[in-house]
Design a protein around this motif. Sequence first.
Motif, PDB file in Angstrom:
ATOM      1  N   ALA A 185       7.788  49.682   0.441  1.00  0.00           N
ATOM      2  CA  ALA A 185       7.129  48.529   1.308  1.00  0.00           C
ATOM      3  C   ALA A 185       6.729  49.277   2.486  1.00  0.00           C
ATOM      4  O   ALA A 185       7.880  50.136   3.193  1.00  0.00           O
ATOM      5  CB  ALA A 185       8.039  47.572   1.340  1.00  0.00           C
ATOM      6  N   ASN A 186       6.250  48.662   3.374  1.00  0.00           N
ATOM      7  CA  ASN A 186       5.884  48.983   4.646  1.00  0.00           C
ATOM      8  C   ASN A 186       6.670  47.764   5.516  1.00  0.00           C
ATOM      9  O   ASN A 186       7.184  47.503   5.127  1.00  0.00           O
ATOM     10  CB  ASN A 186       4.234  48.948   4.918  1.00  0.00           C
ATOM     11  N   LYS A 187       6.149  48.064   6.928  1.00  0.00           N
ATOM     12  CA  LYS A 187       6.981  47.238   7.817  1.00  0.00           C
ATOM     13  C   LYS A 187       6.874  45.611   7.491  1.00  0.00           C
ATOM     14  O   LYS A 187       7.474  45.048   8.070  1.00  0.00           O
ATOM     15  CB  LYS A 187       6.671  47.475   9.371  1.00  0.00           C
ATOM     16  N   ALA A 188       5.604  45.524   6.927  1.00  0.00           N
ATOM     17  CA  ALA A 188       5.451  44.045   6.560  1.00  0.00           C
ATOM     18  C   ALA A 188       5.959  43.382   5.272  1.00  0.00           C
ATOM     19  O   ALA A 188       6.061  42.423   4.922  1.00  0.00           O
ATOM     20  CB  ALA A 188       3.765  43.524   6.534  1.00  0.00           C
ATOM     21  N   GLY A 189       6.669  44.667   4.730  1.00  0.00           N
ATOM     22  CA  GLY A 189       7.316  44.366   3.225  1.00  0.00           C
ATOM     23  C   GLY A 189       6.567  44.629   2.136  1.00  0.00           C
ATOM     24  O   GLY A 189       6.796  44.163   1.138  1.00  0.00           O
ATOM     25  N   ASP A 190       5.202  44.909   2.286  1.00  0.00           N
ATOM     26  CA  ASP A 190       4.272  44.888   1.535  1.00  0.00           C
ATOM     27  C   ASP A 190       4.253  46.038   0.492  1.00  0.00           C
ATOM     28  O   ASP A 190       4.441  47.268   1.234  1.00  0.00           O
ATOM     29  CB  ASP A 190       2.741  44.754   1.912  1.00  0.00           C
ATOM     30  N   THR A 191       4.186  46.070  -0.651  1.00  0.00           N
ATOM     31  CA  THR A 191       4.086  47.239  -1.663  1.00  0.00           C
ATOM     32  C   THR A 191       2.520  47.620  -1.950  1.00  0.00           C
ATOM     33  O   THR A 191       1.642  46.802  -1.142  1.00  0.00           O
ATOM     34  CB  THR A 191       4.555  46.914  -2.932  1.00  0.00           C
ATOM     35  N   PRO A 192       2.213  48.601  -2.398  1.00  0.00           N
ATOM     36  CA  PRO A 192       0.786  48.810  -2.389  1.00  0.00           C
ATOM     37  C   PRO A 192       0.100  47.801  -3.023  1.00  0.00           C
ATOM     38  O   PRO A 192      -1.204  47.644  -2.990  1.00  0.00           O
ATOM     39  CB  PRO A 192       0.643  50.500  -3.270  1.00  0.00           C
ATOM     40  N   LEU A 193       0.768  47.232  -4.181  1.00  0.00           N
ATOM     41  CA  LEU A 193       0.130  46.299  -4.950  1.00  0.00           C
ATOM     42  C   LEU A 193      -0.249  44.973  -4.041  1.00  0.00           C
ATOM     43  O   LEU A 193      -1.156  44.367  -4.165  1.00  0.00           O
ATOM     44  CB  LEU A 193       0.992  45.857  -6.084  1.00  0.00           C
ATOM     45  N   HIS A 194       0.774  44.511  -3.202  1.00  0.00           N
ATOM     46  CA  HIS A 194       0.334  43.685  -2.123  1.00  0.00           C
ATOM     47  C   HIS A 194      -1.106  43.874  -1.451  1.00  0.00           C
ATOM     48  O   HIS A 194      -1.762  42.943  -1.320  1.00  0.00           O
ATOM     49  CB  HIS A 194       1.532  43.664  -0.930  1.00  0.00           C
ATOM     50  N   ASP A 195      -1.168  44.906  -0.858  1.00  0.00           N
ATOM     51  CA  ASP A 195      -2.308  45.315  -0.290  1.00  0.00           C
ATOM     52  C   ASP A 195      -3.500  45.378  -1.215  1.00  0.00           C
ATOM     53  O   ASP A 195      -4.667  44.962  -0.680  1.00  0.00           O
ATOM     54  CB  ASP A 195      -2.336  46.784   0.363  1.00  0.00           C
ATOM     55  N   ALA A 196      -3.520  45.729  -2.117  1.00  0.00           N
ATOM     56  CA  ALA A 196      -4.601  45.603  -3.370  1.00  0.00           C
ATOM     57  C   ALA A 196      -5.184  44.171  -3.561  1.00  0.00           C
ATOM     58  O   ALA A 196      -6.245  43.875  -3.426  1.00  0.00           O
ATOM     59  CB  ALA A 196      -4.366  46.403  -4.675  1.00  0.00           C
ATOM     60  N   VAL A 197      -4.099  43.120  -3.704  1.00  0.00           N
ATOM     61  CA  VAL A 197      -4.432  42.007  -3.938  1.00  0.00           C
ATOM     62  C   VAL A 197      -5.095  41.306  -2.684  1.00  0.00           C
ATOM     63  O   VAL A 197      -6.005  40.477  -2.769  1.00  0.00           O
ATOM     64  CB  VAL A 197      -3.620  41.134  -4.677  1.00  0.00           C
ATOM     65  N   LYS A 198      -4.457  41.538  -1.548  1.00  0.00           N
ATOM     66  CA  LYS A 198      -5.121  41.187  -0.440  1.00  0.00           C
ATOM     67  C   LYS A 198      -6.243  41.332   0.062  1.00  0.00           C
ATOM     68  O   LYS A 198      -7.129  40.386   0.409  1.00  0.00           O
ATOM     69  CB  LYS A 198      -3.924  41.472   0.922  1.00  0.00           C
ATOM     70  N   GLN A 199      -6.886  42.603  -0.510  1.00  0.00           N
ATOM     71  CA  GLN A 199      -8.127  43.128  -0.180  1.00  0.00           C
ATOM     72  C   GLN A 199      -9.152  42.593  -1.382  1.00  0.00           C
ATOM     73  O   GLN A 199     -10.341  42.950  -1.481  1.00  0.00           O
ATOM     74  CB  GLN A 199      -8.137  44.410   0.164  1.00  0.00           C
ATOM     75  N   GLY A 200      -8.258  41.951  -2.611  1.00  0.00           N
ATOM     76  CA  GLY A 200      -9.321  41.689  -3.631  1.00  0.00           C
ATOM     77  C   GLY A 200      -9.705  43.062  -4.429  1.00  0.00           C
ATOM     78  O   GLY A 200     -10.718  42.856  -5.221  1.00  0.00           O
TER      79      GLY A 200
END
Length: 565
Positions: free
Chosen positions: A111-126
């Motif tokens: 997880a990055n500093k926001a606690g997001d995993t790569p999957l978090h980032d993928a779904v945030k950007q659609g």
Amino acid sequence: MDPELHKAAVQGSVTSLRKLVAERPGILGSKTPQGNTALHIATELGHAGFLKEALGVDCKLLATRNADGDTPLHLAARMGKLDVAELLVSRASAWRAEHSPGSEQEPLFMANKAGDTPLHDAVKQGRSTVALMLLAAEPSVGHTLNMRKESPLHIAAREGLADVVAKIVRQPWVHEKFVPSDSTNGTALHQAVLGGRIRMVEMLLDATPQEQIGLTDSRENNALHYAALKNNARVVRLLLNRKVELAYKRNRDLQSPLHVAACKGSTEAMVELLRHCPDAAETVDSNGRNAFRLAIISGSVDALKCLLKHVRPEEIVNHVDHAGNTPLHLAAALSRIQSTLLLLKDRRVNPCVLNRDGQSARSLLEKRDTTEEMDAYEMYMWKKLKESEASRCKNELLPPVASDQWVRRRRAGNDEFNVGTYTLVGTLIATVSFAATFTMPGGYSQTEGTAIHGHKAAFKIFLISNTVALCSSIVVVFCPTMWAWRDPVEVELKLDQLMWRRRLMWSRRLTNLAFLAMLVSFMTAVYITVEPTTRWPAYLVIAIVASTPAVVFLTLGKETFYVPL
């Protein structure tokens, strides 16, 4: 970072990379001021060949974070670089074989500093394709929570990524992962409702155990509270069909979904709620307020109309809060003019109810701040409350009607302005008409002293109309003085409303008559003096003057002839 390495990463030059590594084996460890390695730069630009070569030299670069805590896989997921993501995911899977599964240093879970995993980032950007690839490599990462207590499932449900949601919910539901007691985001179902994603709501309802449909956020709002907030009747219907008890659950402020809908003016959601659960209108919040009060407080007239239409029991319409105030008391106290009038039109609303201080809605309005003047709308509201009490509370012991001093202070300037206006207009018309009598159009005969055009029909019309204008305006000016002389208290306080309105109406009618007569005298005077020499200007003036009453009527409407009561 070494300039030559930076250039090679930007260009994706595998040849340059090999040369630099051969010369300086540890060069891949250098970073930019933001902590980005050559792998971060090449990932963001989509240079898969460079990445493959770099990872072959040092596979630990896969787990290197920059200043934001992002690994190269975070950037690949965020940018949607499919070929780069495939390479990094395959290397991440190989990493798992060499390290303990589920390790915090495992790239798929990092997880990055926001606690997001790569999957978090993928779904945030659609990035559905990348997200599905990540889920195929590690299905359980779909339920990992970030710093905001949001899982990729939450975000995918809110963004409407159906294929991603479908893949995540295939994983077994773990109860403790779906109790976001310290989160304002609620469950994935909350987020689907918030985003208005009907398909997501249906999928999550099918996948969620019955006992977990009612899970709440940190404010104890369930998914139906969110649907009421968003005024989504279809979602309300879906939720109630699955778990009707949601309509009676209250949040931390003890507000039910109907309270939330009334506060936000969500009329479509209110209709659906009341259709499924008509008794939901009986629920009260922590202050003893039902949905009627919240609709009044928020100023949502549409919500109040909806409640009056769909709530039948009279005791709910007249329900009292902890202070003994009914919705009518509250509307009057807050000067909600439209809400008050709407309540008074409903025969179920009882204007005779007294609160714990012994005040009716009318007397509560009178006891409000006495240092301010009421505007015309508030005075009209007070009048309607008084009339309603007079007609419906004849056998009730109510607080006395406001004193004469209160009426005088509250009505300051209203009727005096009307009378003063009529008097001023009447004075002007009388002055003009009186002057026109002694300056006859065409002048006088020097020998006989009579009007030169006295034999003409137009002159006779002028004489009659000018006399009517003069006499009508004199009555308008003279009568208010006589009324004051006969009964000064009545004129000052205007206690006899019907008589006073009749007098105002006759003043207006006589003013209109004087106005019309003055126009006729002006037209005939122009005709007498201009027509013998040049006809068309006289006819044009007559046409313009004749159209003036029509313009006035189009501007004022029926108020041209009537005083609004």
